[in-house]
Design an enzyme around this catalytic site. Structure first.
Site, PDB file in Angstrom:
ATOM      1  N   PRO A 122      -3.271  11.570   5.022  1.00  0.00           N
ATOM      2  CG  PRO A 122      -2.273   9.545   4.466  1.00  0.00           C
ATOM      3  CD  PRO A 122      -2.600  10.404   5.638  1.00  0.00           C
ATOM      4  CE1 TYR A 176      -6.953   4.018  10.485  1.00  0.00           C
ATOM      5  CE2 TYR A 176      -8.161   6.041  10.035  1.00  0.00           C
ATOM      6  CZ  TYR A 176      -7.138   5.162   9.726  1.00  0.00           C
ATOM      7  OH  TYR A 176      -6.316   5.423   8.654  1.00  0.00           O
ATOM      8  CG  ASN A 231       2.727   3.435   6.132  1.00  0.00           C
ATOM      9  OD1 ASN A 231       1.902   4.184   5.611  1.00  0.00           O
ATOM     10  ND2 ASN A 231       2.764   2.126   5.872  1.00  0.00           N
ATOM     11  CE1 TYR A 256     -12.463   6.648   2.208  1.00  0.00           C
ATOM     12  CE2 TYR A 256     -12.836   9.017   2.404  1.00  0.00           C
ATOM     13  CZ  TYR A 256     -13.117   7.717   2.790  1.00  0.00           C
ATOM     14  OH  TYR A 256     -14.045   7.493   3.770  1.00  0.00           O
ATOM     15  N   GLY A 284       0.803  -1.219   0.000  1.00  0.00           N
ATOM     16  CA  GLY A 284       0.000   0.000   0.000  1.00  0.00           C
ATOM     17  C   GLY A 284       0.840   1.275   0.000  1.00  0.00           C
TER      18      GLY A 284
HETATM   19  N1  LIG Z   1      -5.492   3.847   2.340  1.00  0.00           N
HETATM   20  C1  LIG Z   1      -6.009   5.013   2.686  1.00  0.00           C
HETATM   21  O1  LIG Z   1      -6.885   5.548   2.006  1.00  0.00           O
HETATM   22  C2  LIG Z   1      -5.503   5.728   3.932  1.00  0.00           C
HETATM   23  C3  LIG Z   1      -6.048   6.968   4.237  1.00  0.00           C
HETATM   24  C4  LIG Z   1      -5.577   7.651   5.357  1.00  0.00           C
HETATM   25  C5  LIG Z   1      -4.579   7.094   6.150  1.00  0.00           C
HETATM   26  N2  LIG Z   1      -4.084   5.875   5.843  1.00  0.00           N
HETATM   27  C6  LIG Z   1      -3.031   5.333   6.708  1.00  0.00           C
HETATM   28  O2  LIG Z   1      -1.888   5.049   5.921  1.00  0.00           O
HETATM   29  C7  LIG Z   1      -1.182   3.938   6.472  1.00  0.00           C
HETATM   30  C8  LIG Z   1      -1.017   2.865   5.398  1.00  0.00           C
HETATM   31  O3  LIG Z   1      -2.315   2.467   4.949  1.00  0.00           O
HETATM   32  P1  LIG Z   1      -2.516   1.429   3.738  1.00  0.00           P
HETATM   33  O4  LIG Z   1      -3.896   1.648   3.237  1.00  0.00           O
HETATM   34  O5  LIG Z   1      -1.368   1.504   2.814  1.00  0.00           O
HETATM   35  O6  LIG Z   1      -2.494   0.052   4.566  1.00  0.00           O
HETATM   36  P2  LIG Z   1      -2.339  -1.455   4.041  1.00  0.00           P
HETATM   37  O7  LIG Z   1      -2.339  -1.526   2.545  1.00  0.00           O
HETATM   38  O8  LIG Z   1      -3.370  -2.249   4.799  1.00  0.00           O
HETATM   39  O9  LIG Z   1      -0.875  -1.865   4.567  1.00  0.00           O
HETATM   40  C9  LIG Z   1      -0.617  -1.810   5.925  1.00  0.00           C
HETATM   41  C10 LIG Z   1       0.834  -2.174   6.193  1.00  0.00           C
HETATM   42  O10 LIG Z   1       1.016  -2.088   7.620  1.00  0.00           O
HETATM   43  C11 LIG Z   1       1.484  -3.339   8.099  1.00  0.00           C
HETATM   44  N3  LIG Z   1       0.989  -3.554   9.465  1.00  0.00           N
HETATM   45  C12 LIG Z   1      -0.284  -3.649   9.903  1.00  0.00           C
HETATM   46  N4  LIG Z   1      -0.311  -3.877  11.228  1.00  0.00           N
HETATM   47  C13 LIG Z   1       0.993  -3.924  11.638  1.00  0.00           C
HETATM   48  C14 LIG Z   1       1.639  -4.147  12.877  1.00  0.00           C
HETATM   49  N5  LIG Z   1       0.959  -4.371  14.013  1.00  0.00           N
HETATM   50  N6  LIG Z   1       3.008  -4.146  12.910  1.00  0.00           N
HETATM   51  C15 LIG Z   1       3.716  -3.926  11.779  1.00  0.00           C
HETATM   52  N7  LIG Z   1       3.159  -3.698  10.573  1.00  0.00           N
HETATM   53  C16 LIG Z   1       1.814  -3.713  10.503  1.00  0.00           C
HETATM   54  C17 LIG Z   1       0.966  -4.366   7.105  1.00  0.00           C
HETATM   55  O11 LIG Z   1       1.721  -5.562   7.193  1.00  0.00           O
HETATM   56  P3  LIG Z   1       1.175  -6.942   6.502  1.00  0.00           P
HETATM   57  O12 LIG Z   1       1.435  -6.765   5.031  1.00  0.00           O
HETATM   58  O13 LIG Z   1       1.992  -7.999   7.123  1.00  0.00           O
HETATM   59  O14 LIG Z   1      -0.291  -7.029   6.828  1.00  0.00           O
HETATM   60  C18 LIG Z   1       1.166  -3.603   5.806  1.00  0.00           C
HETATM   61  O15 LIG Z   1       2.523  -3.659   5.405  1.00  0.00           O
HETATM   62  C19 LIG Z   1      -2.004   3.473   7.679  1.00  0.00           C
HETATM   63  O16 LIG Z   1      -1.477   4.037   8.847  1.00  0.00           O
HETATM   64  C20 LIG Z   1      -3.387   4.040   7.385  1.00  0.00           C
HETATM   65  O17 LIG Z   1      -4.118   4.221   8.573  1.00  0.00           O
HETATM   66  C21 LIG Z   1      -4.528   5.168   4.744  1.00  0.00           C
END
Ligand SMILES: NC(=O)c1ccc[n+]([C@@H]2O[C@H](COP(=O)([O-])OP(=O)(O)OC[C@H]3O[C@@H](n4cnc5c(N)ncnc54)[C@H](OP(=O)(O)O)[C@@H]3O)[C@@H](O)[C@H]2O)c1
Length: 240
Positions: free
Chosen positions: A177, A147, A82, A179, A13
């Site tokens: 960020p 969250y 992250n 969406y 991601g």
């Molecule tokens: N996507 C969005 O629209 C969005 C919007 C605002 C903020 N965010 C924030 O941006 C960040 C990344 O989001 P994303 O959508 O890219 O997430 P994602 O695709 O679900 O990827 C999450 C990553 O975090 C790792 N992870 C989860 N729990 C963990 C833990 N306890 N210890 C170590 N690593 C852990 C996962 O490892 P595994 O691969 O092993 O599961 C994965 O590498 C997050 O903090 C999220 O809250 C995202």
């Protein structure tokens, strides 16, 4: 000598885009993940970036994991917090487990990763801590009391620690960020996605690279005067 960057949740991601952008910018990069071995192996094969497995929710595991990264690459100069999860439910249906898991990963995880690295950054008089918060930590979101609280906590953490790091050459900043077109968002039905996009003034979802570019800037020497700030990267969806 190139600086060392550690990206939690850096194998998938937004984190994967951040890891790759930092590598392209010349940093030595380590990416961590929690459990998805297959995605991590694929990421390492594609990018050459080494991945490390531990949970950011476990303080001892963070201290041990960081020691391993530093033995492999050298002292960590740039930390990108992250890693994050969601466990959504309306508050009246939210379990204590759903609350705790999100707090442990999204808020305590930031403490657990930053705390062991802080003395070294202070000693070397340089550091960059970049926390990935969320639009929903700024505005709140139905079904995400856990969250939103954790992500708002990340912003408070950022502002307080920035004051402590300033004289030691360490900046601490947050990025919120909106969406972003990650797997999770792209998995929702097209109709729902279109209704989300209609609320974003720039007329599109963000790309992981939109966030990665902010990280590369905050990590650079050019951003040395910026600390305690929150960069809002949401296409104008919520104005702070
Ligand atoms: N996507 C969005 O629209 C969005 C919007 C605002 C903020 N965010 C924030 O941006 C960040 C990344 O989001 P994303 O959508 O890219 O997430 P994602 O695709 O679900 O990827 C999450 C990553 O975090 C790792 N992870 C989860 N729990 C963990 C833990 N306890 N210890 C170590 N690593 C852990 C996962 O490892 P595994 O691969 O092993 O599961 C994965 O590498 C997050 O903090 C999220 O809250 C995202």
């Amino acid at each position: 000598m190139s600086r060392v960057a550690l990206v939690t949740g850096g194998s998938r991601g937004i984190g994967a885009a951040i890891s790759m952008a930092l590598k392209d910018a010349g940093y030595k990069v380590a990416a961590t993940y929690a459990g998805n071995d297959e995605a991590a192996a694929h990421f390492t094969k594609e990018t050459g970036i080494k991945t490390y497995k531990w949970s950011v929710a476990d303080y001892e595991a963070c201290a041990d994991g960081i020691a391993q990264v530093e033995a492999d690459l050298g002292p960590v100069d740039i930390l990108v917090n992250n890693a994050g999860i969601t466990r959504d439910a309306p508050f009246h249906k939210m379990s204590r487990e759903q609350w705790q898991e999100v707090m442990d990963t999204n808020l305590s995880g930031v403490f657990n990763m930053t705390h062991p690295l802080w003395p070294g950054m202070r000693e070397r008089k340089f550091g960059r801590v970049i926390n990935i918060s969320s639009i929903n930590g700024q505005k709140g979101q139905f079904g995400q009391v856990n969250y939103s609280a954790a992500k708002a906590g990340d912003i408070g953490f950022t502002k307080a620690l920035a004051q402590e790091g300033a004289r030691a050459g360490i900046t601490v900043n947050a990025i919120c960020p909106g969406y972003i077109a990650t797997e999770m968002v792209m998995a929702v039905p097209e109709k729902v996605r279109d209704s989300i996009i209609s609320t974003i003034p720039v007329g599109r979802l963000g790309e992981p690279e939109d966030i990665a570019r902010c990280v590369v800037f905050l990590a650079s020497d050019d951003a040395g005067f910026i600390t305690g700030s929150t960069i809002t990267a949401n296409g104008g969806q919520y104005l702070t």
